[in-house]
Enzyme design. Sequence first.
Site, mmCIF file in Angstrom:
data_model
loop_
_atom_site.group_PDB
_atom_site.id
_atom_site.type_symbol
_atom_site.label_atom_id
_atom_site.label_comp_id
_atom_site.label_asym_id
_atom_site.label_seq_id
_atom_site.Cartn_x
_atom_site.Cartn_y
_atom_site.Cartn_z
ATOM 1 C CB SER A 48 -0.923 -0.002 1.215
ATOM 2 O OG SER A 48 -1.789 -1.124 1.188
ATOM 3 C CE1 TYR A 111 -15.765 -0.641 -8.795
ATOM 4 C CE2 TYR A 111 -16.360 -2.591 -10.054
ATOM 5 C CZ TYR A 111 -16.579 -1.267 -9.710
ATOM 6 O OH TYR A 111 -17.619 -0.573 -10.263
ATOM 7 C CE1 TYR A 137 -2.333 -5.030 3.970
ATOM 8 C CE2 TYR A 137 -1.387 -4.701 1.795
ATOM 9 C CZ TYR A 137 -1.770 -4.192 3.012
ATOM 10 O OH TYR A 137 -1.605 -2.856 3.279
ATOM 11 C CE LYS A 166 0.653 -4.282 6.263
ATOM 12 N NZ LYS A 166 1.093 -3.288 5.235
#
Length: 303
Positions: A48, A111, A137, A166
Amino acid sequence: MPLPLLRGVIPPVPTILHDDGTFDSVGMGRVIDRLLESDVNGFLFLGSAGEFAHLTTVQRKAIAEFCIARVAGRKPVIIGTAACGTLEAIELGQHAAAAGADAVIVVNPYYARLTEERIYLHYRSIAEAVPVPVLLYNFPALTGEDLSIELVGRLARDCPNIVGIKDTVDCLSHIRRLITEVKSVRPDFLVFCGFDEYVLDTLMLGGDGVIPATSNFAPEVTCGIYAAFNRGDFAALGPLMRRLAVLCQIYITDVPFTGLVKEALVKTGLDISTAVAAPATRPDAATCARLDEILISAGVIAA
């Protein structure tokens, strides 16, 4: 790669760009070189903080190749290979593996909403096609869908190549359940917190580390916490955790916060461009002034 190497403090490294949005390999090299000299335990590129979602596939592949080559095996490298489509995520994962990545990390599609079964199939397909360890993640604030404890446990049981997660969830009980429930059936499954301030709780509960953006410009704080925990120096933890609490204010100072990480790198002495990938823009003067206050208050830079 032996999995014990994937532990500790692993910064999600920003991607350094020129003003026109092209990759700045010189600046990126400077960031990597400084982090190599620090106590961080590895690297995450194209997460990110690395602005992966605003970069093209061609850019992501070139950046991954450069970063892996620059680190040159001196510390473990994780490459972010998420994509909304399974085939593209597999393509990026296979490319990262061929380039020499030690592992890849994949956030769930962000999305179109998917049933849990379809998310499971997405990750299982990636794990079966990519020949390096895969980390999940979980960032529901951005993807819109949480990876449930049950889903993570199922993937951990069914896919040996999925080695950890994560967990960027602002709820300690989610991390606690990952550690107590998933690790109980897969003891080698790695649990990293994504929010910096949960590092100590994660470690004390039996987790494996943290992936904190603040470690890019203030690695002495989170690396200090990790080292103090490992040596049982609890007297040192309080001051470091309070400094970290101050630093975490950067995450609510600008949206996205990625530009502030680059500004903080400059303010701590690194000569790099602070350009960000469109549609993001550089932080304005008032936001940068607030960043100064945070860094000064945390003892990262002098007043």
